[in-house]
Design a protein around this motif. Structure first.
Motif, PDB file in Angstrom:
ATOM      1  N   GLU A  69     -16.202  -4.337 -43.230  1.00  0.00           N
ATOM      2  CA  GLU A  69     -16.130  -4.822 -41.848  1.00  0.00           C
ATOM      3  C   GLU A  69     -16.308  -3.721 -40.813  1.00  0.00           C
ATOM      4  O   GLU A  69     -16.419  -3.998 -39.630  1.00  0.00           O
ATOM      5  CB  GLU A  69     -14.802  -5.552 -41.602  1.00  0.00           C
ATOM      6  N   THR A  70     -16.271  -2.469 -41.266  1.00  0.00           N
ATOM      7  CA  THR A  70     -16.501  -1.365 -40.327  1.00  0.00           C
ATOM      8  C   THR A  70     -17.539  -0.419 -40.934  1.00  0.00           C
ATOM      9  O   THR A  70     -17.761  -0.423 -42.148  1.00  0.00           O
ATOM     10  CB  THR A  70     -15.220  -0.542 -40.074  1.00  0.00           C
ATOM     11  N   ASP A  72     -17.211   2.728 -41.181  1.00  0.00           N
ATOM     12  CA  ASP A  72     -16.532   3.693 -42.047  1.00  0.00           C
ATOM     13  C   ASP A  72     -16.298   3.116 -43.440  1.00  0.00           C
ATOM     14  O   ASP A  72     -16.468   3.816 -44.445  1.00  0.00           O
ATOM     15  CB  ASP A  72     -15.192   4.118 -41.426  1.00  0.00           C
ATOM     16  N   ARG A 188      -5.865  -2.764 -41.427  1.00  0.00           N
ATOM     17  CA  ARG A 188      -6.812  -3.203 -40.413  1.00  0.00           C
ATOM     18  C   ARG A 188      -6.917  -4.727 -40.374  1.00  0.00           C
ATOM     19  O   ARG A 188      -7.192  -5.318 -39.345  1.00  0.00           O
ATOM     20  CB  ARG A 188      -8.184  -2.607 -40.741  1.00  0.00           C
TER      21      ARG A 188
ATOM     22  N   GLU B 107     -21.384   0.825 -30.085  1.00  0.00           N
ATOM     23  CA  GLU B 107     -20.705  -0.044 -31.040  1.00  0.00           C
ATOM     24  C   GLU B 107     -20.150  -1.301 -30.389  1.00  0.00           C
ATOM     25  O   GLU B 107     -19.803  -2.261 -31.083  1.00  0.00           O
ATOM     26  CB  GLU B 107     -19.606   0.735 -31.784  1.00  0.00           C
TER      27      GLU B 107
END
Lengths: 227, 227, 227, 227
Positions: A69-70, A72, A188, B107
Motif C-alpha cells: 500500500e506504500t 516503501d 499502518r 505523492e
C-alpha cells in the motif's frame, strides 16, 4: 536460547506459537546441522527441495509487492524478490553444483508434498487475504531462519557455511528489516493496539500454520529419500 | 516512421491495433514533445499522473513475477519491478523536484479517472487471467514508449531529456528484452502457431484496450488541469 | 471398470494420468466403501475432513465464476457454488449429525495437512493461472467421484447412501455438465487441436497433481485418527 | 430524503462521502427517472452499459465468495452471484428485448471507458485487498440503488418499472441483508471500534472512489451515444 529482536509483531506471534515454534527451531534437522551429525544425503535432499521452495517463496514476495500500500512497502518487497532471484537462488545452484547436482538435475527436482503444501498455503493466503496475511505467513521462514542461524553462529564442522550465512550480519540485518516492515505494515493498517483486534487471531493463525509447515519441511529433509 | 523490431508478438499486435496505435503514438501530446510546443503545465501534469501510474505499473510487473512459469520469466519481471521502483520512480521524483514539485506534492497527486481506469484494467487482466494476459496488457506502454522515443531520438528543445531517455539505447535495449520475454512466453505456452488460436483474439483485445487507455492517458495530460 | 464418458478433455487427462488414476479411484478407502469393510471411524473421519474440504472447494468454484470469460461459464460455475454451499454442505452437516457429530464439532475440525495441501494447491492454481488451470485442478475431484460413484452404484451395505449419491443420476448428470463445461472452455480458448499445444502439458500437470492429492486425501481418511 | 437504514458501516461511509454521495444519488439521470424527462435513448444506453456492468459485478461478488472467511459470508455472497446471474441479468435481457435490443446486440455492447474503469477498480480492489475492500467498493452500487429506489418508490410514468424494482420490498430487503453482511464482516475482523482504526480510512477511500465512479456511470448514460 534468547530470542532475537526482530520487532514487536514477531515477538508476539512467536510467543503465541508456543511449543510449535520450538519444534521448528529446535528440530532434529537443526540439531544435526549444529553438531554435524546430519547425513550429507539429507542435507542435499534439503537443498534440492529448498530450491523449489525458493521459487515459490520469491513468487509470494512478488505478490507482496503487488499488494503493497506504500512505496516503501513495495520497495522492501521488491528488494527481497530481487535478492532471492538474483542472489539466493544462484547461490543454491552453485552450492548444489559443488556437491555434484547440476542445474538440470536441480531444476528437475520433484516437489515433495509437504513442500507443495507450504508454498501453496502461503501464496493462497496472500491471494485470498491482503498484505498482512502474506507477512504473517512469510514471517516464520524468514525470521525463523534468522533465529536458527543466530543460534548456530560460529559453528564449524560440515555445515559451517550454512550457519555462517544465516547467522551472519547480512542475513540478521535483513531479518531486522523484515521485522520492521511487518511492524510498520500492521500498525499502518490496524493501529497500535492491533493485538487486541479479532484480526490478530487470523494473523496468528497464518503464522501458526506456516510454523507447522516449516516443521513438515524439516521432516521431509529427514525422511527416506525418493527423489 | 518505421516500426522498431521488438519481436513477433508485438509486431502482430501493433499491426492489428491499426489506427488506434497511430492515435496513441502520434497523439497531439507526442507531437507537442517533438516540436516543443507542449505547454510546460501539461508536461508537469503528465509527470505527476505518470508517477501515480508507475506505482501501479510496478505492481503489475510484480504480479507478473508472481505468475511467471519459469525462473527466467520471474527474473525478467522482477528486474523490471526493481528498475521501476529503484530507478524510474526516483527519477520522476527528481525531475518533478527540479520543476518545483516536491515529493510530498507529488505523492499527494489526485489520480485522474483515466489513469485509474488504465492501471486497474491492467492489474485486473493479470489477476483474472494469466501471465500472457499481463504481457499483452503491459506491452502498449512499455513498447509504445520505445517506439515513440525512437521517433523522437536526437530531439532538442524543452523536452530533449524525455526524448533522450526513451529514445536512448538503454530503454531501447529494455524494449527488445521485453519483446523477447513476450515472444518466449507466448510460444512456451501456445506453440509457434499461436496466432491462429482463439486465445490470440483475447490477447489482441488486451493489447487493443490498453492502447486505447494510453490514448486516454495522453488526453488527460492535455486536458484542463484541476489537480 | 469402463470409464464413464464425461467428455474429451477428461478422457485425455485420465488416460495420461495412468496408474495414479487407478491409485485414486481404486484406493483401499474406495474398496472399503464397496465391500463395507471400511471402519465407521474412518468414514466419519473422512466426512469431517471432507466438510472442511468442501468449504475451500466451493471457494475455488467461486473463483472460477470470477475468472469465467462467458456468461455461460459464469452461470455454470456459480450454479456449482450454489449447489455446494446450499445443498452439499448442509447434507454433510445432516449426515454428520446423524452420526453424533454436531455442527459445532464439525466446524471445529482440525484441517489435516494433506487436506490443506490439496485445497490450497487448487486455489493457488486458479489465482496464479486462469480458468483452465482451475478446471484441470478441479476435474479429478468432481469427475473422479463420478467415476467411483458409478462403479459403486447399487451397492448396499453400510455405505449404500454414499454410493447412491455419487452413483445417482443427479450427480452423474452434473459430471456430464462439468465435462462439457471443461471441453467448451478449453476449445473456446485453445481451439480443437489444443492437445498438441505446450499448454496441454501444464494442464495435464494440474490434473496429475490434483489426482495425487486425492490419493493423499483417502490416505488421511485411513490414517490413525488424531482429530 | 431520509437515508434508509442499511446498517452502521453504510451510514458512516455515506456520511463521510458527503457531497459526492448527493452527486450520485441525486444525479440528473436519477431526476430524469423521477420526473419522466429522461430520454428513452439515454435509458436504453444505460441498460446496455448496465448489462456489461452486471457481468463484472457478478464476478466481483463471486470473488467475494472466494475470499469469505465464514460459511455465512460465503453463502451470502454466492446467493448474490446466483441472483445476479440467474435473475437480474436475464431480466435485463428481457427488458432490452422489449425495447427492440435483442440478446446478440446486447452482448455486443461496447463497454464505455467509465464502465470499464468502475468494474476493474472494484475487482482489482478485491484481488489486491481482502473481503472488506470488496465490501466497501461494492456498497455504493448495491446500497445506493436501494436508497435511490426508495426515493422513487411509487413513481409512475415511463420509468415506473425501474422505480418499482429498486424501491420494492425484495430489493430493499436485499439491501438490509447486504448492510448486515458488511457490518458483520467488518466487526468480525476489526472489532466494534473499527471506525477509529487506520484501516477505516482505506475502506472509506474504496467507498468514495466507487461513489465517484457511479457518478461517472450516470454521466455515461447521459452522454451523446456512440455505441
Amino acid at each position: 536460547m534468547t530470542a532475537p529482536d526482530y520487532g514487536t509483531a514477531f515477538a508476539a506471534w512467536r510467543g503465541a506459537a508456543g511449543q510449535d515454534w520450538q519444534r521448528y527451531t529446535r528440530h532434529a534437522f537443526v540439531e544435526g546441522l549444529r553438531d554435524g551429525t546430519l547425513p550429507q544425503a539429507s542435507y542435499l535432499h534439503y537443498l534440492r527441495q529448498d530450491y523449489v521452495f525458493l521459487i515459490h517463496f520469491a513468487r509470494a514476495w512478488a505478490l507482496a509487492a503487488a499488494k503493497a500500500e506504500t512505496i516503501d512497502e513495495m520497495a522492501a518487497a521488491s528488494a527481497t524478490v530481487h535478492a532471492l532471484v538474483h542472489v539466493e537462488m544462484p547461490l543454491h545452484v552453485q552450492t548444489c553444483a559443488s556437491h555434484g547436482i547440476d542445474r538440470t538435475a536441480l531444476e528437475a527436482t520433484t516437489e515433495a508434498p509437504g513442500n507443495l503444501a507450504y508454498t501453496r498455503y502461503v501464496l493462497e493466503a496472500g491471494y485470498s487475504g491482503d498484505f498482512l496475511d502474506l507477512m504473517a505467513a512469510l514471517a516464520p521462514c524468514v525470521l525463523g531462519y534468522g533465529e536458527i542461524g543466530l543460534s548456530l553462529r560460529g559453528n564449524d564442522g560440515p555445515y559451517a557455511d550454512w550457519c555462517a550465512v544465516y547467522g551472519g550480519e547480512e542475513y540478521q540485518s535483513l531479518c531486522r528489516d523484515v521485522g520492521a516492515l511487518v511492524d510498520g505494515a500492521v500498525e499502518r493498517r490496524l493501529g497500535p493496539d492491533w493485538q487486541t483486534l479479532p484480526r490478530a487471531t487470523t494473523l496468528q493463525s497464518r503464522f501458526d500454520t506456516a510454523t507447522l509447515l516449516e516443521v513438515g519441511f524439516w521432516d521431509i529433509a529427514l525422511s527416506p529419500i525418493s527423489t
